[in-house]
Design a protein around this motif. Structure first.
Motif, PDB file in Angstrom:
ATOM      1  N   MET A   1     -11.775  15.449  33.181  1.00 47.61           N
ATOM      2  CA  MET A   1     -10.691  15.520  32.366  1.00 47.61           C
ATOM      3  C   MET A   1      -9.990  17.029  32.227  1.00 47.61           C
ATOM      4  O   MET A   1      -8.647  16.995  32.404  1.00 47.61           O
ATOM      5  N   LYS A   2     -10.679  18.181  32.545  1.00 45.99           N
ATOM      6  CA  LYS A   2     -10.336  19.379  32.451  1.00 45.99           C
ATOM      7  C   LYS A   2      -9.300  19.550  33.624  1.00 45.99           C
ATOM      8  O   LYS A   2      -8.563  20.307  33.503  1.00 45.99           O
ATOM      9  N   LYS A   3      -9.754  18.959  34.772  1.00 49.43           N
ATOM     10  CA  LYS A   3      -8.840  18.980  35.997  1.00 49.43           C
ATOM     11  C   LYS A   3      -7.530  18.611  35.846  1.00 49.43           C
ATOM     12  O   LYS A   3      -6.474  19.048  36.380  1.00 49.43           O
ATOM     13  N   ILE A   4      -7.582  17.226  35.333  1.00 54.46           N
ATOM     14  CA  ILE A   4      -6.356  16.502  35.094  1.00 54.46           C
ATOM     15  C   ILE A   4      -5.355  17.470  34.256  1.00 54.46           C
ATOM     16  O   ILE A   4      -4.001  17.626  34.348  1.00 54.46           O
ATOM     17  N   VAL A   5      -5.862  17.951  33.040  1.00 51.96           N
ATOM     18  CA  VAL A   5      -5.143  18.815  32.131  1.00 51.96           C
ATOM     19  C   VAL A   5      -4.533  19.998  32.833  1.00 51.96           C
ATOM     20  O   VAL A   5      -3.330  20.278  32.806  1.00 51.96           O
ATOM     21  N   SER A   6      -5.418  20.614  33.692  1.00 46.35           N
ATOM     22  CA  SER A   6      -4.652  21.896  34.321  1.00 46.35           C
ATOM     23  C   SER A   6      -3.979  21.449  35.267  1.00 46.35           C
ATOM     24  O   SER A   6      -2.796  22.274  35.661  1.00 46.35           O
ATOM     25  N   ILE A   7      -3.745  20.399  35.916  1.00 45.80           N
ATOM     26  CA  ILE A   7      -2.996  19.922  36.945  1.00 45.80           C
ATOM     27  C   ILE A   7      -1.499  19.628  36.252  1.00 45.80           C
ATOM     28  O   ILE A   7      -0.406  20.003  36.650  1.00 45.80           O
ATOM     29  N   ALA A   8      -1.768  18.991  35.086  1.00 47.37           N
ATOM     30  CA  ALA A   8      -0.594  18.674  34.293  1.00 47.37           C
ATOM     31  C   ALA A   8       0.023  19.822  33.737  1.00 47.37           C
ATOM     32  O   ALA A   8       1.445  20.092  33.934  1.00 47.37           O
ATOM     33  N   VAL A   9      -0.755  20.968  33.259  1.00 45.95           N
ATOM     34  CA  VAL A   9      -0.186  22.408  32.644  1.00 45.95           C
ATOM     35  C   VAL A   9       0.574  22.847  33.948  1.00 45.95           C
ATOM     36  O   VAL A   9       1.666  23.403  33.926  1.00 45.95           O
ATOM     37  N   PHE A  10      -0.025  22.662  35.122  1.00 47.80           N
ATOM     38  CA  PHE A  10       0.517  23.340  36.232  1.00 47.80           C
ATOM     39  C   PHE A  10       1.988  22.990  36.614  1.00 47.80           C
ATOM     40  O   PHE A  10       2.917  23.519  36.737  1.00 47.80           O
ATOM     41  N   ALA A  11       2.053  21.616  36.701  1.00 50.71           N
ATOM     42  CA  ALA A  11       3.553  20.803  36.916  1.00 50.71           C
ATOM     43  C   ALA A  11       3.984  21.284  35.800  1.00 50.71           C
ATOM     44  O   ALA A  11       5.428  21.414  36.433  1.00 50.71           O
ATOM     45  N   VAL A  12       4.068  21.231  34.612  1.00 45.99           N
ATOM     46  CA  VAL A  12       5.042  21.276  33.674  1.00 45.99           C
ATOM     47  C   VAL A  12       5.437  22.771  33.624  1.00 45.99           C
ATOM     48  O   VAL A  12       6.613  23.097  33.531  1.00 45.99           O
ATOM     49  N   GLY A  13       4.518  23.554  33.518  1.00 40.84           N
ATOM     50  CA  GLY A  13       4.840  25.103  33.666  1.00 40.84           C
ATOM     51  C   GLY A  13       5.764  25.348  34.998  1.00 40.84           C
ATOM     52  O   GLY A  13       6.745  26.327  34.767  1.00 40.84           O
ATOM     53  N   PHE A  14       5.417  25.003  36.104  1.00 41.70           N
ATOM     54  CA  PHE A  14       6.091  25.339  37.153  1.00 41.70           C
ATOM     55  C   PHE A  14       7.378  24.713  37.186  1.00 41.70           C
ATOM     56  O   PHE A  14       8.527  25.458  37.454  1.00 41.70           O
ATOM     57  N   GLY A  15       7.743  23.453  36.446  1.00 42.82           N
ATOM     58  CA  GLY A  15       8.950  22.867  36.499  1.00 42.82           C
ATOM     59  C   GLY A  15       9.592  23.867  35.576  1.00 42.82           C
ATOM     60  O   GLY A  15      11.126  23.999  35.620  1.00 42.82           O
ATOM     61  N   ALA A  16       9.145  24.254  34.593  1.00 40.04           N
ATOM     62  CA  ALA A  16       9.923  24.851  33.340  1.00 40.04           C
ATOM     63  C   ALA A  16      10.181  26.279  33.926  1.00 40.04           C
ATOM     64  O   ALA A  16      11.477  26.836  33.555  1.00 40.04           O
ATOM     65  N   LEU A  17       9.659  27.082  34.574  1.00 43.87           N
ATOM     66  CA  LEU A  17       9.703  28.439  34.940  1.00 43.87           C
ATOM     67  C   LEU A  17      10.540  28.383  36.134  1.00 43.87           C
ATOM     68  O   LEU A  17      11.624  29.202  36.241  1.00 43.87           O
ATOM     69  N   ALA A  18      10.443  27.426  37.110  1.00 48.84           N
ATOM     70  CA  ALA A  18      11.351  27.476  38.308  1.00 48.84           C
ATOM     71  C   ALA A  18      12.666  27.192  38.251  1.00 48.84           C
ATOM     72  O   ALA A  18      13.756  27.670  38.780  1.00 48.84           O
ATOM     73  N   GLY A  19      12.978  26.162  36.900  1.00 51.43           N
ATOM     74  CA  GLY A  19      14.145  25.893  36.758  1.00 51.43           C
ATOM     75  C   GLY A  19      15.091  27.193  35.964  1.00 51.43           C
ATOM     76  O   GLY A  19      16.371  26.928  35.778  1.00 51.43           O
TER      77      GLY A  19
END
Length: 69
Positions: A1-19
């Protein structure tokens, strides 16, 4: 579960910051930092360093290729 949350945080954070910018160098650095942080959460034991390096490499590649309109 911890890995799934980390991947989700990565995806959302990257999308927000790259934009936020059109500069591919800033996007690459941002992606690398987020990827390394996600890798440190995903990896464990002696594999943590490899996970961080892999995350940083993938994040840098993704960030450098991110396009905003």
């Amino acid at each position: 579960m911890k890995k799934i949350v980390s991947i989700a945080v990565f995806a959302v954070g990257f999308g927000a910051l790259a934009g936020c910018t059109n500069d591919p160098q800033i996007n690459a650095v941002t992606g690398g930092l987020i990827g390394a942080a996600a890798g440190s959460k995903i990896g464990s034991g002696s594999g943590r360093t490899a996970a961080m390096l892999g995350g940083a490499a993938l994040g840098t590649a993704a960030g450098g290729n991110a396009r905003t309109n």
